[in-house]
Motif scaffolding. Structure first.
Motif, PDB file in Angstrom:
ATOM      1  N   VAL A   1      -4.951  -6.620  20.733  1.00 61.14           N
ATOM      2  CA  VAL A   1      -4.767  -7.189  19.398  1.00 61.14           C
ATOM      3  C   VAL A   1      -4.934  -6.105  18.339  1.00 61.14           C
ATOM      4  O   VAL A   1      -4.210  -6.084  17.329  1.00 61.14           O
ATOM      5  N   LYS A   2      -5.874  -5.192  18.551  1.00 58.07           N
ATOM      6  CA  LYS A   2      -6.061  -4.075  17.608  1.00 58.07           C
ATOM      7  C   LYS A   2      -4.760  -3.290  17.449  1.00 58.07           C
ATOM      8  O   LYS A   2      -4.410  -2.850  16.337  1.00 58.07           O
ATOM      9  N   GLU A   3      -4.012  -3.114  18.539  1.00 58.33           N
ATOM     10  CA  GLU A   3      -2.747  -2.378  18.466  1.00 58.33           C
ATOM     11  C   GLU A   3      -1.745  -3.111  17.583  1.00 58.33           C
ATOM     12  O   GLU A   3      -1.026  -2.490  16.796  1.00 58.33           O
ATOM     13  N   ILE A   4      -1.714  -4.436  17.682  1.00 56.47           N
ATOM     14  CA  ILE A   4      -0.843  -5.226  16.795  1.00 56.47           C
ATOM     15  C   ILE A   4      -1.269  -5.039  15.348  1.00 56.47           C
ATOM     16  O   ILE A   4      -0.448  -4.829  14.458  1.00 56.47           O
ATOM     17  N   TYR A   5      -2.581  -5.099  15.117  1.00 56.08           N
ATOM     18  CA  TYR A   5      -3.090  -5.004  13.753  1.00 56.08           C
ATOM     19  C   TYR A   5      -2.929  -3.601  13.160  1.00 56.08           C
ATOM     20  O   TYR A   5      -2.881  -3.453  11.927  1.00 56.08           O
ATOM     21  N   ASP A   6      -2.877  -2.581  13.989  1.00 57.23           N
ATOM     22  CA  ASP A   6      -2.619  -1.233  13.463  1.00 57.23           C
ATOM     23  C   ASP A   6      -1.287  -1.203  12.725  1.00 57.23           C
ATOM     24  O   ASP A   6      -1.171  -0.596  11.646  1.00 57.23           O
ATOM     25  N   ASN A   7      -0.287  -1.857  13.277  1.00 52.79           N
ATOM     26  CA  ASN A   7       1.022  -1.916  12.637  1.00 52.79           C
ATOM     27  C   ASN A   7       0.971  -2.774  11.372  1.00 52.79           C
ATOM     28  O   ASN A   7       1.552  -2.415  10.333  1.00 52.79           O
ATOM     29  N   VAL A   8       0.260  -3.891  11.453  1.00 55.07           N
ATOM     30  CA  VAL A   8       0.121  -4.757  10.274  1.00 55.07           C
ATOM     31  C   VAL A   8      -0.572  -4.003   9.143  1.00 55.07           C
ATOM     32  O   VAL A   8      -0.190  -4.118   7.967  1.00 55.07           O
ATOM     33  N   TYR A   9      -1.590  -3.224   9.490  1.00 54.61           N
ATOM     34  CA  TYR A   9      -2.344  -2.480   8.476  1.00 54.61           C
ATOM     35  C   TYR A   9      -1.449  -1.492   7.739  1.00 54.61           C
ATOM     36  O   TYR A   9      -1.515  -1.382   6.499  1.00 54.61           O
ATOM     37  N   GLU A  10      -0.607  -0.773   8.440  1.00 53.14           N
ATOM     38  CA  GLU A  10       0.300   0.169   7.786  1.00 53.14           C
ATOM     39  C   GLU A  10       1.260  -0.559   6.846  1.00 53.14           C
ATOM     40  O   GLU A  10       1.559  -0.074   5.755  1.00 53.14           O
ATOM     41  N   ARG A  11       1.725  -1.720   7.252  1.00 55.45           N
ATOM     42  CA  ARG A  11       2.617  -2.501   6.393  1.00 55.45           C
ATOM     43  C   ARG A  11       1.876  -3.039   5.176  1.00 55.45           C
ATOM     44  O   ARG A  11       2.416  -3.111   4.076  1.00 55.45           O
ATOM     45  N   TYR A  12       0.624  -3.409   5.384  1.00 53.40           N
ATOM     46  CA  TYR A  12      -0.233  -3.891   4.289  1.00 53.40           C
ATOM     47  C   TYR A  12      -0.391  -2.817   3.215  1.00 53.40           C
ATOM     48  O   TYR A  12      -0.212  -3.076   2.014  1.00 53.40           O
ATOM     49  N   LEU A  13      -0.712  -1.598   3.642  1.00 55.23           N
ATOM     50  CA  LEU A  13      -0.851  -0.500   2.680  1.00 55.23           C
ATOM     51  C   LEU A  13       0.458  -0.223   1.970  1.00 55.23           C
ATOM     52  O   LEU A  13       0.495  -0.022   0.747  1.00 55.23           O
ATOM     53  N   GLY A  14       1.553  -0.209   2.703  1.00 52.71           N
ATOM     54  CA  GLY A  14       2.856   0.057   2.108  1.00 52.71           C
ATOM     55  C   GLY A  14       3.298  -1.038   1.161  1.00 52.71           C
ATOM     56  O   GLY A  14       3.950  -0.762   0.143  1.00 52.71           O
ATOM     57  N   LEU A  15       2.944  -2.268   1.491  1.00 57.35           N
ATOM     58  CA  LEU A  15       3.332  -3.386   0.631  1.00 57.35           C
ATOM     59  C   LEU A  15       2.683  -3.275  -0.740  1.00 57.35           C
ATOM     60  O   LEU A  15       3.336  -3.462  -1.774  1.00 57.35           O
ATOM     61  N   TYR A  16       1.389  -2.954  -0.768  1.00 61.78           N
ATOM     62  CA  TYR A  16       0.728  -2.790  -2.064  1.00 61.78           C
ATOM     63  C   TYR A  16       1.336  -1.638  -2.845  1.00 61.78           C
ATOM     64  O   TYR A  16       1.609  -1.762  -4.051  1.00 61.78           O
ATOM     65  N   GLU A  17       1.574  -0.514  -2.191  1.00 59.23           N
ATOM     66  CA  GLU A  17       2.151   0.632  -2.884  1.00 59.23           C
ATOM     67  C   GLU A  17       3.512   0.299  -3.475  1.00 59.23           C
ATOM     68  O   GLU A  17       3.865   0.755  -4.563  1.00 59.23           O
ATOM     69  N   SER A  18       4.280  -0.515  -2.762  1.00 58.26           N
ATOM     70  CA  SER A  18       5.605  -0.884  -3.245  1.00 58.26           C
ATOM     71  C   SER A  18       5.537  -1.855  -4.422  1.00 58.26           C
ATOM     72  O   SER A  18       6.418  -1.852  -5.287  1.00 58.26           O
ATOM     73  N   LEU A  19       4.517  -2.686  -4.469  1.00 60.52           N
ATOM     74  CA  LEU A  19       4.453  -3.759  -5.457  1.00 60.52           C
ATOM     75  C   LEU A  19       3.572  -3.451  -6.667  1.00 60.52           C
ATOM     76  O   LEU A  19       3.656  -4.152  -7.682  1.00 60.52           O
ATOM     77  N   LYS A  20       2.698  -2.442  -6.579  1.00 60.16           N
ATOM     78  CA  LYS A  20       1.703  -2.268  -7.628  1.00 60.16           C
ATOM     79  C   LYS A  20       2.321  -2.019  -8.996  1.00 60.16           C
ATOM     80  O   LYS A  20       1.768  -2.438 -10.012  1.00 60.16           O
ATOM     81  N   GLY A  21       3.474  -1.375  -9.044  1.00 58.39           N
ATOM     82  CA  GLY A  21       4.119  -1.177 -10.331  1.00 58.39           C
ATOM     83  C   GLY A  21       4.547  -2.465 -10.987  1.00 58.39           C
ATOM     84  O   GLY A  21       4.593  -2.582 -12.218  1.00 58.39           O
ATOM     85  N   MET A  22       4.875  -3.476 -10.175  1.00 50.73           N
ATOM     86  CA  MET A  22       5.287  -4.775 -10.707  1.00 50.73           C
ATOM     87  C   MET A  22       4.099  -5.632 -11.105  1.00 50.73           C
ATOM     88  O   MET A  22       4.275  -6.692 -11.732  1.00 50.73           O
ATOM     89  N   MET A  23       2.891  -5.219 -10.742  1.00 51.55           N
ATOM     90  CA  MET A  23       1.704  -6.011 -11.045  1.00 51.55           C
ATOM     91  C   MET A  23       1.166  -5.755 -12.438  1.00 51.55           C
ATOM     92  O   MET A  23       0.249  -6.450 -12.898  1.00 51.55           O
ATOM     93  N   ARG A  24       1.702  -4.751 -13.112  1.00 44.58           N
ATOM     94  CA  ARG A  24       1.223  -4.460 -14.462  1.00 44.58           C
ATOM     95  C   ARG A  24       1.594  -5.605 -15.410  1.00 44.58           C
ATOM     96  O   ARG A  24       2.643  -6.230 -15.258  1.00 44.58           O
ATOM     97  N   PRO A  25       0.745  -5.892 -16.401  1.00 41.57           N
ATOM     98  CA  PRO A  25       1.076  -6.952 -17.373  1.00 41.57           C
ATOM     99  C   PRO A  25       2.397  -6.654 -18.064  1.00 41.57           C
ATOM    100  O   PRO A  25       2.699  -5.508 -18.407  1.00 41.57           O
ATOM    101  N   GLN A  26       3.182  -7.692 -18.237  1.00 42.84           N
ATOM    102  CA  GLN A  26       4.499  -7.506 -18.880  1.00 42.84           C
ATOM    103  C   GLN A  26       4.342  -7.511 -20.401  1.00 42.84           C
ATOM    104  O   GLN A  26       3.514  -8.161 -20.964  1.00 42.84           O
TER     105      GLN A  26
END
Length: 504
Positions: free
Chosen positions: A479-504
């Motif tokens: 299960v840890k091996e599955i979560y290693d992949n999820v973790y990388e996607r989790y980090l990438g998802l935040y990096e991709s979205l953080k610019g859109m999280m700023r107040p408009q």
């Protein structure tokens, strides 16, 4: 031997808990009471300290009376409290305004300015923490700029536990473990830095003298006794930060031992006997003398499941009486049917901005990967995995700072979920031990009182007598091996979205 009791009072974010223990850590009586969090504007989160006090007095009296505990047999009282309050107290003891709490981010622009004017590096080099709006420092400066009448009348700024200590004893105090909320606190020496107080614009007179967490600062006054049902003259110790007391209550008193926090907020606390600071994390003193805690503090802990249950578990609440299972137990059951990784559904648990390690007050909660195949069970498990992902992010950041956790000792309501605890073990690759999860924080506060009053010889004796491990969770490598992949996607998802999280 005559029976002796110790009382622990836990001043949490959404409720207080009061528990009375015997010397071996057995619960003689306990109770809880709620109070509101106010959200008057976006980014604001505040509470009324007088509501804390009134609810605590009510619960203390109920616990004593319901369980027939002789108040005179309570040898001492310890109080822990949520972090980063700024209770503005007038010279007559009056609370001058509601206090912003740890979730409050209204002072971001003040932090930006102070970091420029005083210097991020200088602030960090003294305090061991980056200046963020969640901390007490920014809230005091916000009072000066936005509530000048309150600022002018302020005699002392108190933390949450020290306010309750004041109401019980009439004594002003500041415990060592809560010093980290102010950036004029010298983290290496455990004293106020007068030069930085001046340059940050925090009057030194606002700050009480610092005392150890197990130091007896006063005794219950006749007035407080009449209101609470306690015995006048009962010793009260300074107490400490809730996360630190929970860490003690989980049995963490040696370097390398680590607490995993599953209360309203999430995170971890790694015990250290050497100074190690990292801008992305939170550094403070343990309530146990001579030790620091390198902490990861997140907004998305057990509060995520409380939110989900409130908003989406109407059916489960209706079925609770029929099934004999609570709504949370039913949510656990449907989440257990979903495979690790939630078939691609990922949850970012940033429900009130986020603290460590990203320090983004504008961060938002996100479900990513929804489609018609996803069920409520997917969403529940994604919430659990999202909190576990934030825990792993903090643990890996601490490892980069030179503080690697070994075994985790879980505390808080989330630790009652076998599924959630196993997810955290699989996600982090760490063994997790579970002591008495619901009483760890009040137990830690009571231990402080026990050491301070001599009921316990030292912390080794206190932990040895009271802390009993009830469960052990080992990580599953597959299960840890599955979560290693999820973790990388989790980090990438935040990096991709953080610019859109700023107040408009």
């Amino acid at each position: 031997m005559e029976q002796t009791y110790l009382m622990g009072i836990d001043l949490g974010t959404s409720a207080c808990k009061v528990a009375v223990f015997d010397r071996e850590g057995r619960v003689a009586g306990s109770g809880t009471g709620d109070y509101p969090v106010y959200y008057p504007h976006p980014g604001w989160a505040e509470q009324d300290p007088e509501e804390w006090w009134n609810v605590i007095c009510t619960v203390v009296r109920q616990v004593i009376e319901k369980n027939s505990i002789p108040p005179e047999k309570i040898a001492g009282i310890g109080i822990d409290g949520q972090s980063w309050s700024a209770v503005a107290l007038g010279s007559d003891g009056e609370v001058l305004t509601n206090t912003p709490i740890w979730m409050d981010t209204r002072a971001q622009s003040i932090c930006d300015r102070i970091n420029r004017e005083v210097g991020e590096e200088r602030i960090f080099s003294v305090s061991g923490n980056s200046l963020q709006p969640s901390y007490t420092t920014a809230k005091i400066l916000w009072y000066e700029e936005n509530l000048p009448d309150v600022y002018r009348k302020t005699d002392k700024i108190l933390q949450s536990n020290s306010f309750i200590v004041y109401r019980l004893t009439g004594e002003i105090s500041q415990d060592l473990s809560q010093g980290y909320g102010l950036h004029c606190f010298d983290m290496r020496r455990g004293v106020w830095d007068d030069d930085l107080c001046r340059d940050l614009g925090i009057p030194r007179s606002f700050l009480p003298e610092i005392v150890p967490s197990d130091h007896i600062v006063g005794r219950v006054t006749p007035e407080a006794a009449a209101k609470s049902g306690l015995c006048a003259g009962t010793p009260v110790v300074a107490g400490g930060l809730d996360a630190c007391c929970g860490t003690l209550g989980a049995g963490v008193i040696h370097p390398g031992e680590t607490q995993e926090q599953g209360g309203q907020a999430g995170g971890m606390s790694i015990c250290m006997d050497t100074y190690k600071a990292d801008r992305r994390l939170i550094l403070g003193y343990h309530v146990v003398p001579g030790l620091w805690l390198l902490q990861g503090g997140t907004t998305g802990g057990g509060g995520v499941m409380r939110w989900f249950e409130k908003e989406f578990a109407g059916y489960e609440r209706l079925m609770a009486s029929e099934t004999g299972k609570s709504s949370l137990d039913q949510l656990n059951e449907i989440a257990k049917e979903i495979a690790p990784g939630c078939d691609g559904l990922i949850f970012l648990p940033y429900m009130a901005g986020e603290r460590s390690p990203i320090w983004n007050p504008d961060a938002k909660g996100v479900f990513y990967g929804l489609d018609f195949s996803k069920t409520k069970g997917h969403m529940v498990r994604a919430c659990m995995e999202g909190v576990a992902l934030s825990l792993r992010h903090n643990l890996e950041t601490a490892k980069q700072a030179g503080a690697e956790a070994d075994v985790l000792r879980a505390m808080g309501g989330s630790a009652n979920s076998l599924l959630w605890t196993q997810i955290k073990s699989d996600m982090t690759g760490k063994t997790i031990l579970v002591p008495a999860s619901d009483t760890a924080t009040t137990q830690g506060a009571a231990m402080l009182a026990g050491v301070g009053t001599g009921v316990y010889r030292d912390y080794e004796e206190a932990v040895g007598l009271t802390v009993k491990v009830k469960r052990k969770h080992e990580p599953n490598p597959a299960v840890k091996e599955i979560y290693d992949n999820v973790y990388e996607r989790y980090l990438g998802l935040y990096e991709s979205l953080k610019g859109m999280m700023r107040p408009q």
